[in-house]
Design a protein around this motif. Structure first.
Motif, PDB file in Angstrom:
ATOM      1  N   ARG A 225     -31.275  45.330   2.554  1.00 53.15           N
ATOM      2  CA  ARG A 225     -32.367  46.088   3.068  1.00 53.15           C
ATOM      3  C   ARG A 225     -33.147  46.965   2.254  1.00 53.15           C
ATOM      4  NH1 ARG A 225     -32.514  46.306   8.665  1.00 53.15           N
ATOM      5  NH2 ARG A 225     -30.328  46.004   8.685  1.00 53.15           N
ATOM      6  N   THR A 229     -36.962  46.438   1.253  1.00 58.45           N
ATOM      7  CA  THR A 229     -37.810  47.667   1.601  1.00 58.45           C
ATOM      8  C   THR A 229     -38.756  48.146   0.414  1.00 58.45           C
ATOM      9  OG1 THR A 229     -36.575  48.030   3.406  1.00 58.45           O
ATOM     10  CG2 THR A 229     -38.146  49.694   2.627  1.00 58.45           C
ATOM     11  N   LYS A 232     -41.392  45.997  -1.490  1.00 52.27           N
ATOM     12  CA  LYS A 232     -42.961  46.069  -1.164  1.00 52.27           C
ATOM     13  C   LYS A 232     -43.859  46.851  -2.001  1.00 52.27           C
ATOM     14  CE  LYS A 232     -41.743  47.330   3.236  1.00 52.27           C
ATOM     15  NZ  LYS A 232     -42.083  47.446   4.771  1.00 52.27           N
ATOM     16  N   THR A 254     -32.637  36.607   5.485  1.00 50.15           N
ATOM     17  CA  THR A 254     -33.827  35.803   5.678  1.00 50.15           C
ATOM     18  C   THR A 254     -34.685  36.434   6.568  1.00 50.15           C
ATOM     19  OG1 THR A 254     -33.011  33.354   5.085  1.00 50.15           O
ATOM     20  CG2 THR A 254     -35.051  33.884   6.737  1.00 50.15           C
ATOM     21  N   ALA A 255     -34.014  37.172   7.693  1.00 51.21           N
ATOM     22  CA  ALA A 255     -34.634  38.184   8.736  1.00 51.21           C
ATOM     23  C   ALA A 255     -35.167  39.141   8.125  1.00 51.21           C
ATOM     24  CB  ALA A 255     -33.896  38.241   9.772  1.00 51.21           C
ATOM     25  N   LEU A 256     -34.390  39.757   7.296  1.00 48.39           N
ATOM     26  CA  LEU A 256     -34.844  41.077   6.508  1.00 48.39           C
ATOM     27  C   LEU A 256     -36.081  40.739   5.656  1.00 48.39           C
ATOM     28  CD1 LEU A 256     -31.535  42.534   5.329  1.00 48.39           C
ATOM     29  CD2 LEU A 256     -33.253  43.651   7.232  1.00 48.39           C
ATOM     30  N   LYS A 258     -38.347  38.238   6.050  1.00 52.25           N
ATOM     31  CA  LYS A 258     -39.333  38.110   6.861  1.00 52.25           C
ATOM     32  C   LYS A 258     -39.885  39.291   7.583  1.00 52.25           C
ATOM     33  CE  LYS A 258     -40.335  33.541   7.317  1.00 52.25           C
ATOM     34  NZ  LYS A 258     -41.977  32.983   6.898  1.00 52.25           N
ATOM     35  N   GLU A 259     -39.244  40.202   7.869  1.00 51.96           N
ATOM     36  CA  GLU A 259     -39.758  41.341   8.567  1.00 51.96           C
ATOM     37  C   GLU A 259     -40.553  42.116   7.480  1.00 51.96           C
ATOM     38  OE1 GLU A 259     -37.733  45.814  10.010  1.00 51.96           O
ATOM     39  OE2 GLU A 259     -36.444  44.008   9.945  1.00 51.96           O
ATOM     40  N   ALA A 260     -40.247  42.109   6.112  1.00 52.95           N
ATOM     41  CA  ALA A 260     -40.798  42.792   4.883  1.00 52.95           C
ATOM     42  C   ALA A 260     -42.094  41.877   4.627  1.00 52.95           C
ATOM     43  CB  ALA A 260     -40.131  43.296   4.100  1.00 52.95           C
ATOM     44  N   PRO A 262     -43.797  38.747   6.167  1.00 52.08           N
ATOM     45  CA  PRO A 262     -43.860  37.883   7.362  1.00 52.08           C
ATOM     46  C   PRO A 262     -44.379  36.317   6.673  1.00 52.08           C
ATOM     47  CG  PRO A 262     -45.115  39.756   7.949  1.00 52.08           C
ATOM     48  CD  PRO A 262     -44.847  39.948   6.322  1.00 52.08           C
TER      49      PRO A 262
END
Length: 285
Positions: A225, A229, A232, A254-256, A258-260, A262
């Motif tokens: 995470r 983060t 970016k 993968t979800a982390l 995709k969140e940052a 997309p």
């Protein structure tokens, strides 16, 4: 009483087996003690072992068998990508599975030669940064770690192996972020074991590998995470993320990502044992 190398090896193998340890450790320790290659070792098996070497060998075998101290801490080194790296109590012992992360990343970088600036987050012994630098001299490597002791070991390995790597003390990517330093590739084998798994680990790992390099909060996802983060601000558009992961973390990592990011194209790869072990992401910032 003197023994031949073969006799000493036989005793050690039986002793290790009785204590539930891997018998091949005997050969590793004895080869290191004699400073010989495997071929030389096999040729010298009938020779007598000196009293001093025999005593030292017995002490090392008993220490490993009874305490679980890793053989790499006894020899002070481990082989990674066919190179010898110094290892200390301040660094994670390199794992064979991590070689696959290097292999697949080099494969991807060969197809995308425009990606040249790489940062290795949580470098430890420096295996990722140093190996990448030596395998592809077009890459510019920076290695960061929060542990100054680990950075000292990594720098020593880079000097020994003549690898051109820049080292930086940083909490994940924070130092690069503060310096507005951007890169094309972020690679990391971060701490990813949940603290709840502590008692499930072998004593050679939980009692001797630095916990800073093993364990992570948030069910092992905290490090990912933080890196994602901070990425970016550090990763250039159309850059690449490359992670080693725990066998059950592919979906969460993968979800982390995709969140940052997309629009990232994400791929999970399995290790030699068929377990999810690596996540690669081509990002579009």
């Amino acid at each position: 009483m003197k023994q031949t190398i073969q006799e000493a090896l036989h005793w050690a193998s039986l002793f290790l087996k009785e204590h539930g340890r891997e018998e091949k450790v005997a050969e590793i320790i004895l080869m290191d003690l004699l400073a010989v290659s495997r071929l030389e070792f096999l040729m010298r098996l009938p020779e007598e072992l000196s009293v001093s070497d025999g005593t030292r060998f017995k002490d090392l075998i008993q220490t490993h068998a009874t305490t679980g101290v890793p053989v790499q801490h006894l020899t002070g080194k481990e082989t990674f990508y066919e190179r010898s790296f110094n290892v200390t109590k301040d660094t994670l012992v390199p794992r064979q599975e991590t070689e696959e992360l290097v292999y697949y990343l080099l494969e991807k970088l060969a197809k995308r030669p425009e990606l040249t600036d790489v940062v290795d987050v949580g470098t430890g012994t420096g295996i990722l940064a140093i190996t990448l630098a030596l395998e592809n001299d077009a890459l510019n490597l920076t290695a960061v770690d929060i542990s100054e002791a680990a950075l000292a070991v990594a720098a020593m390995n880079a000097k020994k192996l003549q690898a051109d790597v820049a080292f930086c003390h940083s909490d994940f990517l924070q130092a690069l972020k503060e310096e507005n330093h951007q890169v094309d590739v972020i690679v990391s084998n971060p701490p990813y074991i949940p603290y709840s798994d502590l008692e499930k680990l072998q004593d050679t790992v939980k009692n001797f590998d630095p916990h800073l390099a093993l364990f992570s909060e948030e069910d092992g996802l905290y490090s990912y995470r933080q890196i994602i983060t901070q990425a970016k601000d550090v990763l250039r558009p159309h850059g690449l993320l490359a992670f080693e992961i725990g066998y059950n973390q592919a979906r969460a990592v993968t979800a982390l990502i995709k969140e940052a990011f997309p629009h990232a194209v994400i791929e999970t790869k399995q290790d030699m044992f068929g377990k999810d072990r690596m996540v690669f992401a081509d990002v579009c910032v």
